[in-house]
Design an enzyme around this catalytic site. Structure first.
Site, mmCIF file in Angstrom:
data_model
loop_
_atom_site.group_PDB
_atom_site.id
_atom_site.type_symbol
_atom_site.label_atom_id
_atom_site.label_comp_id
_atom_site.label_asym_id
_atom_site.label_seq_id
_atom_site.Cartn_x
_atom_site.Cartn_y
_atom_site.Cartn_z
ATOM 1 N N THR A 144 0.899 -1.030 -0.042
ATOM 2 C CA THR A 144 0.133 0.097 0.171
ATOM 3 C C THR A 144 0.765 1.236 0.034
ATOM 4 O OG1 THR A 144 -1.822 -0.912 1.260
ATOM 5 C CG2 THR A 144 -1.747 1.291 1.155
ATOM 6 N N PHE B 251 1.357 5.274 0.707
ATOM 7 C CA PHE B 251 0.657 6.192 1.637
ATOM 8 C C PHE B 251 1.309 7.646 0.976
ATOM 9 C CE2 PHE B 251 0.129 2.466 3.963
ATOM 10 C CZ PHE B 251 -0.910 2.608 4.718
#
Length: 276
Positions: free
Chosen positions: A172, A174
């Site tokens: 992921t 960010f």
């Protein structure tokens, strides 16, 4: 000045894990929604915020991009976090006893193969760490949760199976958001912008040619519906380099002439994808 880093979720969330990588001894503080994370940074209650923008398997987090367009905050950093999902249960639970699993819908979908092989019922809840907390506070026979190893430690659960995600490239990405831009440092940079084009043939192609002519490498391009106008779209674009570099600066000047509007979200140090 605040030493807090805002993130969405509760203790043990993957967003908290990303927030813990922010340097300077800042304290991660969880908020229920992305809106509240942006508000905390805007108001000064937090020095910066950490928000997910895309997952290598599930794609973009659209709400984050919408909030970036609407806010005056700057993207000042990026973080790549390797997401490792684990099956958690109260101490003493055996894997063969588990019948039902709770977690965030994306976490459940990222572990679909494991759930199918184990013939487990998937039940979506608010978030991964919240699922672990719920399980610890209200345990039920045959119930488990999918969350991080840190969540297991925080809520006193056992790891019945680790690394149960379907793909080993489950990262992921960010963004670190702040009220002020940060001085340029050494190393490679990336820049994120959002722009709109006029409704005419070749409008998008003309805008993108600005980067090709300046030999600027694009790393992401995605369209999103405008929230203030039906059937109208904006484009989120990432490219290599800093807005002060000659080639990106030239490309942005050309883009400003050809696009309906342009907003630079920020230039920030390009982060490596650590782990595997």
């Amino acid at each position: 000045m605040s030493k807090k880093v805002a993130y969405q979720g509760t203790a043990g969330a993957f967003s908290e894990e990303a927030a813990l990588t922010v340097t300077g001894g800042a304290e991660p503080v969880g908020y229920p929604t992305f809106h509240e994370v942006f508000e905390a940074v805007t108001s000064g209650a937090a020095a910066c915020g950490v928000v997910p923008v895309e997952n290598a398997v599930a794609g973009s987090i659209n709400q984050t991009y919408d909030l970036l367009l609407e806010s005056d905050l700057h993207v000042v950093g990026e973080i790549y976090l390797r997401v490792r999902h684990n099956l958690l249960a109260p101490p003493g639970t055996r894997l063969e006893e588990v019948r039902k699993v709770i977690s965030h819908p994306q976490a459940l979908s990222q572990c679909d193969g494991f759930l199918a092989r184990q013939k487990l019922e998937a039940v979506p809840v608010y978030d991964t760490a919240g699922a672990a907390k719920q399980l610890a506070e209200r345990p039920e026979p045959g119930l488990a949760a999918i969350a991080s190893r840190r969540a297991a430690e925080v809520y006193g659960l056992e790891v019945l199976a680790e690394g149960i995600e379907d793909f080993n490239f489950n990262y992921t990405r960010f963004f670190v958001i702040a009220r002020e831009e940060r001085p340029r440092a050494e190393g490679p940079y990336k820049t994120s912008v959002v722009f709109g084009v006029r409704h005419k043939p070749g409008g998008l192609l003309s805008a993108l040619e600005a980067f090709a002519r300046s030999r600027v490498n694009l790393t992401k391009l995605e369209s999103r519906p405008r929230r203030d106008r039906a059937w109208s779209y904006v484009f989120y674009l990432d490219f290599e380099g800093h807005v002060e570099d000659p080639e990106p600066a030239e490309a942005l000047v050309t883009l400003l002439r050809r696009a309906a509007f342009v907003k630079v979200l920020g230039s920030y140090p390009a982060a490596p994808m650590n782990g595997g």
